[in-house]
Design an enzyme around this catalytic site. Structure first.
Site, PDB file in Angstrom:
ATOM      1  N   HIS A  77       0.847  -1.191   0.000  1.00 28.43           N
ATOM      2  CA  HIS A  77       0.000   0.000   0.000  1.00 28.43           C
ATOM      3  C   HIS A  77       0.877   1.234   0.000  1.00 28.43           C
ATOM      4  CE1 HIS A  77      -3.198   2.788   0.997  1.00 28.43           C
ATOM      5  NE2 HIS A  77      -3.996   1.843   0.554  1.00 28.43           N
ATOM      6  N   ASP A  88      -7.997  -5.441  -0.529  1.00 23.49           N
ATOM      7  CA  ASP A  88      -8.456  -6.265  -1.652  1.00 23.49           C
ATOM      8  C   ASP A  88      -8.165  -7.749  -1.477  1.00 23.49           C
ATOM      9  OD1 ASP A  88      -9.505  -4.209  -3.358  1.00 23.49           O
ATOM     10  OD2 ASP A  88      -7.446  -3.499  -3.511  1.00 23.49           O
TER      11      ASP A  88
HETATM   12  N1  COA Z   1       4.007  -7.618  -4.656  1.00 26.11           N
HETATM   13  C1  COA Z   1       5.344  -7.645  -4.762  1.00 26.11           C
HETATM   14  N2  COA Z   1       6.111  -6.564  -4.595  1.00 26.11           N
HETATM   15  C2  COA Z   1       5.507  -5.403  -4.316  1.00 26.11           C
HETATM   16  C3  COA Z   1       4.114  -5.306  -4.182  1.00 26.11           C
HETATM   17  C4  COA Z   1       3.359  -6.469  -4.354  1.00 26.11           C
HETATM   18  N3  COA Z   1       2.033  -6.427  -4.256  1.00 26.11           N
HETATM   19  N4  COA Z   1       3.785  -4.031  -3.872  1.00 26.11           N
HETATM   20  C5  COA Z   1       4.929  -3.367  -3.819  1.00 26.11           C
HETATM   21  N5  COA Z   1       5.958  -4.182  -4.089  1.00 26.11           N
HETATM   22  C6  COA Z   1       7.375  -3.815  -4.137  1.00 26.11           C
HETATM   23  C7  COA Z   1       7.667  -3.128  -5.464  1.00 26.11           C
HETATM   24  O1  COA Z   1       8.023  -4.054  -6.462  1.00 26.11           O
HETATM   25  C8  COA Z   1       8.772  -2.206  -5.085  1.00 26.11           C
HETATM   26  O2  COA Z   1       9.960  -2.952  -4.983  1.00 26.11           O
HETATM   27  P1  COA Z   1      11.363  -2.333  -5.466  1.00 26.11           P
HETATM   28  O3  COA Z   1      11.558  -1.134  -4.590  1.00 26.11           O
HETATM   29  O4  COA Z   1      12.330  -3.447  -5.238  1.00 26.11           O
HETATM   30  O5  COA Z   1      11.164  -1.960  -6.900  1.00 26.11           O
HETATM   31  C9  COA Z   1       8.408  -1.758  -3.682  1.00 26.11           C
HETATM   32  O6  COA Z   1       7.620  -2.811  -3.144  1.00 26.11           O
HETATM   33  C10 COA Z   1       7.605  -0.455  -3.664  1.00 26.11           C
HETATM   34  O7  COA Z   1       6.459  -0.649  -4.520  1.00 26.11           O
HETATM   35  P2  COA Z   1       5.764   0.476  -5.368  1.00 26.11           P
HETATM   36  O8  COA Z   1       4.978  -0.164  -6.442  1.00 26.11           O
HETATM   37  O9  COA Z   1       6.764   1.524  -5.754  1.00 26.11           O
HETATM   38  O10 COA Z   1       4.829   1.092  -4.249  1.00 26.11           O
HETATM   39  P3  COA Z   1       3.675   2.120  -4.513  1.00 26.11           P
HETATM   40  O11 COA Z   1       3.490   2.863  -3.255  1.00 26.11           O
HETATM   41  O12 COA Z   1       3.910   2.895  -5.755  1.00 26.11           O
HETATM   42  O13 COA Z   1       2.443   1.164  -4.835  1.00 26.11           O
HETATM   43  C11 COA Z   1       0.692  -0.303  -4.650  1.00 26.11           C
HETATM   44  C12 COA Z   1       1.469   0.797  -3.968  1.00 26.11           C
HETATM   45  C13 COA Z   1      -0.556  -0.608  -3.843  1.00 26.11           C
HETATM   46  C14 COA Z   1       0.266   0.169  -6.052  1.00 26.11           C
HETATM   47  C15 COA Z   1       1.566  -1.564  -4.767  1.00 26.11           C
HETATM   48  O14 COA Z   1       1.882  -2.038  -3.480  1.00 26.11           O
HETATM   49  C16 COA Z   1       0.944  -2.634  -5.615  1.00 26.11           C
HETATM   50  O15 COA Z   1       1.077  -2.614  -6.851  1.00 26.11           O
HETATM   51  N6  COA Z   1       0.223  -3.613  -4.973  1.00 26.11           N
HETATM   52  C17 COA Z   1      -0.482  -4.619  -5.731  1.00 26.11           C
HETATM   53  C18 COA Z   1      -1.798  -4.053  -6.253  1.00 26.11           C
HETATM   54  C19 COA Z   1      -2.818  -3.868  -5.166  1.00 26.11           C
HETATM   55  O16 COA Z   1      -3.027  -4.753  -4.356  1.00 26.11           O
HETATM   56  N7  COA Z   1      -3.460  -2.721  -5.194  1.00 26.11           N
HETATM   57  C20 COA Z   1      -4.525  -2.396  -4.255  1.00 26.11           C
HETATM   58  C21 COA Z   1      -4.103  -1.305  -3.315  1.00 26.11           C
HETATM   59  S1  COA Z   1      -5.319  -1.066  -2.051  1.00 26.11           S
END
Ligand code: COA
Length: 370
Positions: free
Chosen positions: A256, A307
Site C-alpha cells: 500500500h 483487496d
Molecule cells: N508484490 C510484490 N512486490 C511489491 C508489491 C506487491 N504487491 N507491492 C509493492 N511491491 C514492491 C515493489 O516491487 C517495489 O519494490 P522495489 O523497490 O524493489 O522496486 C516496492 O515494493 C515499492 O512498490 P511500489 O509499487 O513503488 O509502491 P507504490 O506505493 O507505488 O504502490 C501499490 C502501492 C498498492 C500500487 C503496490 O503495493 C501494488 O502494486 N500492490 C499490488 C496491487 C494492489 O493490491 N493494489 C490495491 C491497493 S489497495
C-alpha cells in the site's frame, strides 16, 4: 521544479471526511474498527455526506430517498442490453454511469441541494446498474429494486432474484462499510480533479470509476481472485508464489502507498473470510490466502491490503469475480460523492505542474529534409 513520482507524500488538499493518521483509518473521526463492527452502510453514507451520524428519523428519510431513487431509467437498461457480452464489467459500469447523466435533466444544476439529490441518485442507482449488468450478461432479465431493505440486501436480491440470507447481508454490509472512503486515494483524487473544473457530479463519478478499474487500485480484488483460480489448490500455493517472488512480479492484494505497517481494513475481511468459510465447511480458499500471506509477508515484508481477503469473501458469498471491483464502486461512490460535495463547497481548479524532461531548443525541419 522537481517532480515527486506518483505524488507520494504530497498533501494536495484539505478534507474533513476521512483520515489516515499513524496507520489508523477514520471516517469523520470514527475509527473504522468501530464502524466495521457496529455501523450500517447507510449510516456511514450519512456520516460521510453530512459529517455526523443520523438520528433515527434522518436515517429513515435517507433509506426512503435511496429506495425511491434506486430504479434506473428504462432507456439505460435498453442501452445496456446492447453492450457486447463479455465486456469488462467496470468498463460497462463506467459507460452506464456516464449515460445516467443523459437521463437526469438536473445533471448540470450546481446548487448544493441539486448536488445532494444527485449524490442520492448515484448511490441508489449504482447497485441497480451493477446487478442489471450482471443479469444481462448471464442472459437473465433485470430485477427491479425493492424498497424497505438495505443496500446490501437489495443488491443481493437484484443479483440473484431471491431473498439473501441474513449472514450474506451482514457480510456485504460490513464490506461496504470498509470500502466506503479512503482519504485521497487515486479514484477520489480523479473525482476531485474532474469536478474542480466545475464539471458535473456524474463526470466526477465517471472519472473515479475509470481510475478504480485499474489493477493497482480497485481492480486488485478481481486480480487476487484470478491468482487464486490460477493456483487452484492449497498444495500449489508454494510453487506459484515462490516463482512470482523470484521473478520479482507483484502479488496482487499486497502493499500500500500509505500503510506500511498493514491496512487496518484487511483484518476485518480476513476474519469475515475465515468465519464464512468455516460456516460453509470449505476453508480451502481461506487456507490458500493465509499461506500466500505468510509467504509474501515473510519474504517481502508486505502486508495484505483491503483487496486481498475480499476476493475470498465475495467468492464464498457466491459472487462472480467480474463483480468484485463494481462492488467496490457501489461502496466507494459514497466517499466519491462526499468528496465531490466538499470540493464544490470550497473549490479551486486543481492544476499542478510537470517537471519537463524532454528535448529543448529544437528547430523545425521541413518534412523533405528529415
Ligand atoms: N508484490 C510484490 N512486490 C511489491 C508489491 C506487491 N504487491 N507491492 C509493492 N511491491 C514492491 C515493489 O516491487 C517495489 O519494490 P522495489 O523497490 O524493489 O522496486 C516496492 O515494493 C515499492 O512498490 P511500489 O509499487 O513503488 O509502491 P507504490 O506505493 O507505488 O504502490 C501499490 C502501492 C498498492 C500500487 C503496490 O503495493 C501494488 O502494486 N500492490 C499490488 C496491487 C494492489 O493490491 N493494489 C490495491 C491497493 S489497495
Amino acid at each position: 521544479m522537481t517532480a515527486t513520482k506518483g505524488l507520494e507524500g504530497i498533501v494536495a488538499t484539505t478534507s474533513s471526511i476521512s483520515s489516515i493518521i499513524d496507520g489508523v483509518l477514520t471516517y469523520r473521526g470514527y475509527n473504522i474498527d468501530d464502524l466495521a463492527v457496529h455501523a450500517s452502510f447507510e449510516e456511514v453514507i450519512y456520516l460521510l455526506w453530512y459529517g455526523r451520524f443520523p438520528v433515527q428519523s434522518e436515517l429513515d428519510q435517507l433509506l426512503r430517498d435511496l429506495s425511491e431513487s434506486a430504479a434506473i431509467p428504462s432507456e439505460l437498461v435498453e442501452q445496456m442490453r446492447l453492450y457486447p457480452t463479455g465486456t469488462n464489467t467496470m468498463a460497462a459500469l463506467r459507460s452506464a454511469v456516464s449515460a445516467l447523466a443523459l437521463y437526469d435533466e438536473t445533471a448540470n444544476e450546481m446548487s448544493s441541494e441539486a448536488n445532494f439529490r444527485k449524490a442520492i441518485k448515484l448511490q441508489a442507482q449504482l447497485p441497480t446498474i451493477v446487478a442489471t449488468l450482471s443479469r444481462l450478461r448471464a442472459g437473465l432479465e433485470p430485477i427491479a429494486p425493492k424498497s424497505g431493505v438495505s443496500i446490501a440486501h437489495n443488491f443481493l436480491y437484484m443479483l440473484n432474484g431471491e431473498e439473501p440470507s441474513e449472514l450474506a447481508v451482514k457480510a456485504l454490509n460490513q464490506a461496504l462499510v470498509l470500502h466506503a472512503d479512503h482519504e485521497l486515494n487515486a479514484s477520489t483524487f480523479a473525482a476531485r480533479v474532474t469536478v474542480a473544473t466545475l464539471s458535473d457530479i456524474y463526470s466526477g463519478v465517471t472519472s473515479a470509476i475509470g481510475a478504480l478499474k485499474g489493477p493497482l487500485h480497485g481492480g486488485a480484488n478481481e486480480a487476487v481472485m484470478v491468482m487464486l483460480e490460477e493456483i487452484g489448490s492449497f498444495d500449489r500455493v508454494e510453487d506459484y508464489v515462490q516463482t512470482k517472488l523470484d521473478n520479482k512480479e507483484k502479488i496482487m492484494g499486497f502493499g500500500h502507498r500509505v500503510y506500511k505497517g498493514g491496512d487496518p481494513r484487511a483484518k476485518h475481511l480476513q476474519k469475515m473470510s475465515q468465519d464464512l468459510s468455516q460456516l460453509q465447511g470449505n476453508t480451502e480458499l481461506y487456507d490458500m490466502s493465509v499461506r500466500i500471506e505468510e509467504m509474501v509477508t515473510g519474504q517481502k515484508g508486505l502486508k495484505p491490503n483491503v483487496d486481498f481477503y475480499s476476493a475470498s469473501v465475495y467468492t464464498i458469498l457466491g459472487i462472480q469475480r467480474e463483480l468484485f471491483t463494481p462492488i467496490f464502486a457501489i461502496s466507494r461512490v459514497s466517499g466519491w460523492t462526499a468528496h465531490i460535495l466538499e470540493q464544490y463547497e470550497n473549490n479551486r481548479l486543481i492544476r499542478p505542474r510537470a517537471e519537463y524532461t524532454g528535448l529543448t531548443n529544437q528547430k523545425y525541419i521541413p518534412i523533405q529534409n528529415r
